[in-house]
Motif scaffolding. Structure first.
Motif, mmCIF file in Angstrom:
data_model
loop_
_atom_site.group_PDB
_atom_site.id
_atom_site.type_symbol
_atom_site.label_atom_id
_atom_site.label_comp_id
_atom_site.label_asym_id
_atom_site.label_seq_id
_atom_site.Cartn_x
_atom_site.Cartn_y
_atom_site.Cartn_z
ATOM 1 N N ASP A 19 -0.560 -20.672 -8.481
ATOM 2 C CA ASP A 19 -1.387 -21.841 -8.195
ATOM 3 C C ASP A 19 -2.861 -21.630 -8.531
ATOM 4 O OD1 ASP A 19 0.794 -23.278 -7.205
ATOM 5 O OD2 ASP A 19 0.579 -22.391 -5.221
ATOM 6 N N HIS A 20 -3.196 -20.530 -9.183
ATOM 7 C CA HIS A 20 -4.588 -20.214 -9.471
ATOM 8 C C HIS A 20 -4.851 -20.168 -10.972
ATOM 9 C CE1 HIS A 20 -5.227 -19.352 -5.283
ATOM 10 N NE2 HIS A 20 -4.277 -18.444 -5.284
ATOM 11 N N ASN A 65 -0.093 -13.830 -1.110
ATOM 12 C CA ASN A 65 -0.189 -13.651 -2.552
ATOM 13 C C ASN A 65 -0.955 -12.354 -2.789
ATOM 14 O OD1 ASN A 65 -0.809 -13.741 -5.322
ATOM 15 N ND2 ASN A 65 -2.560 -15.092 -4.966
ATOM 16 N N PRO A 66 -0.292 -11.290 -3.249
ATOM 17 C CA PRO A 66 -0.962 -9.993 -3.375
ATOM 18 C C PRO A 66 -1.811 -9.841 -4.625
ATOM 19 C CG PRO A 66 1.298 -9.777 -4.075
ATOM 20 C CD PRO A 66 1.139 -11.198 -3.594
ATOM 21 N N ASP A 97 -4.366 -15.319 0.169
ATOM 22 C CA ASP A 97 -4.603 -14.518 -1.022
ATOM 23 C C ASP A 97 -5.187 -13.166 -0.627
ATOM 24 O OD1 ASP A 97 -3.805 -16.583 -2.733
ATOM 25 O OD2 ASP A 97 -5.818 -17.453 -2.737
ATOM 26 N N SER A 98 -4.648 -12.115 -1.239
ATOM 27 C CA SER A 98 -5.167 -10.763 -1.044
ATOM 28 C C SER A 98 -5.346 -10.168 -2.425
ATOM 29 C CB SER A 98 -4.189 -9.925 -0.202
ATOM 30 O OG SER A 98 -4.627 -8.583 -0.098
ATOM 31 N N GLU A 99 -6.395 -10.632 -3.124
ATOM 32 C CA GLU A 99 -6.514 -10.352 -4.561
ATOM 33 C C GLU A 99 -7.754 -9.551 -4.947
ATOM 34 O OE1 GLU A 99 -4.279 -13.698 -7.026
ATOM 35 O OE2 GLU A 99 -6.288 -14.298 -6.420
ATOM 36 N N ARG A 110 -10.426 -12.200 -11.107
ATOM 37 C CA ARG A 110 -10.952 -13.293 -11.920
ATOM 38 C C ARG A 110 -9.973 -13.559 -13.072
ATOM 39 N NH1 ARG A 110 -15.757 -9.889 -11.341
ATOM 40 N NH2 ARG A 110 -15.109 -8.926 -13.297
ATOM 41 N N ARG A 111 -9.414 -14.756 -13.123
ATOM 42 C CA ARG A 111 -8.469 -15.112 -14.180
ATOM 43 C C ARG A 111 -9.198 -15.717 -15.367
ATOM 44 N NH1 ARG A 111 -6.111 -15.596 -9.393
ATOM 45 N NH2 ARG A 111 -3.949 -14.931 -9.185
ATOM 46 N N GLY A 112 -8.733 -15.369 -16.566
ATOM 47 C CA GLY A 112 -9.272 -15.997 -17.766
ATOM 48 C C GLY A 112 -10.602 -15.433 -18.209
#
Length: 284
Positions: free
Chosen positions: A183-184, A223-224, A276-278, A282-284
């Motif tokens: 979803d991100h 969400n890991p 979220d545990s991320e 940073r995506r993209g």
């Protein structure tokens, strides 16, 4: 206004073994380098007895292979982390894509843990057998649905029935799901079957929390983010690491700490959440 009742001072002090006397089933705990093993070690360190589910044929078919010491090697690592020497650490196999397997696993785990089950961590998932929109087919979709979604709901059903059958609905019930980053950012266009199956778990978390409320069970999903469990190396591994502010991947113990906390009484007022545990990924 009514007087606010504060906890007693002794109740504010952190208990080093907040799960002492409780029991837990962790699915997908077949490799020492995986999230399932890390979660089980945390739960055992907090005092819980733990049953480890594994499906070795799945790992053996993956590029990383099965754990060289097998399920007993994983269990030995969990026993090493126990804070209660009398806590049980047991393990057993199960192909959760089979419709009857989830209920059988819950029954087997409860029996091994003294007839009760307080915490259920649904960590298992199908790796591979996926693709882009142009590549996926009905078999891929069905395989991910059966393992990543249907089996989790059937596990939850069996767990609910076990809890309902107890004469007293004891506090401390926890159902913990594992979702993903579908979803991100740009989603997961290269793993559509997996993204669909995990997205369904995220969507159903709040509904399950309502369904379990009368059983005194909280339900949350984690969400890991990208966790280094040995599935990438070289340039691709370095590229993902650069997308974290800390410059490193998540480690299996990173989401394990959150999941273990959610299993304690400190998280008793948290339910129906997808967390979220991320590490600031940073995506993209």
């Amino acid at each position: 206004m009514p007087e606010i009742q504060h906890p007693a001072a002794e109740d504010l002090r952190r208990d080093p073994r907040p799960l002492l006397g409780r029991t837990a089933l962790v699915t997908g705990a077949s490799r020492r380098g995986g999230i399932g093993c890390a979660v089980a070690r945390r739960l055992a360190a907090y005092g819980a007895s733990v049953y480890l589910h594994h499906h070795v044929p799945h790992d053996a078919a993956q590029p990383w292979g099965a754990d060289p010491e097998g399920p007993e090697g994983v269990a030995a690592g969990v026993r090493e982390a126990r804070s209660d020497p009398d806590a049980v650490v047991a393990h057993g196999p199960g192909d959760l894509s089979a419709p009857e397997a989830p209920a059988a696993l819950v029954a087997t785990a409860a029996e091994a843990l003294g007839g009760r089950l307080d915490v259920l961590v649904a960590n298992h998932a199908l790796s591979g057998s996926d693709g882009t929109l142009d590549e996926i087919d009905a078999d891929m979709l069905d395989a991910h649905w059966a393992t990543d979604t249907r089996s989790v709901i059937l596990l939850a059903q069996a767990y609910a029935r076990l809890r309902a059958a107890r004469p007293a609905r004891a506090p401390g019930g926890r159902l913990l799901l594992m979702t993903s980053g579908q979803d991100h950012g740009g989603g997961m266009p290269g793993e559509l079957a997996y993204a669909l199956a995990k997205g369904a778990l995220a969507s159903v978390t709040r509904s399950l929390a309502t369904a379990f409320a009368d059983l005194r069970v909280t339900v949350n999903a984690v969400n890991p983010g990208p966790v280094d469990t040995g599935y990438l190396s070289g340039g691709p591994h370095a590229a993902v690491a650069s997308m974290f502010p800390a410059g490193r991947w998540g480690l299996p113990d990173d989401p394990a700490r959150l999941l273990a906390w959610l299993a304690t009484d400190e998280a008793a007022w948290v339910t129906g959440q997808v967390i979220d545990s991320e590490g600031g990924f940073r995506r993209g």
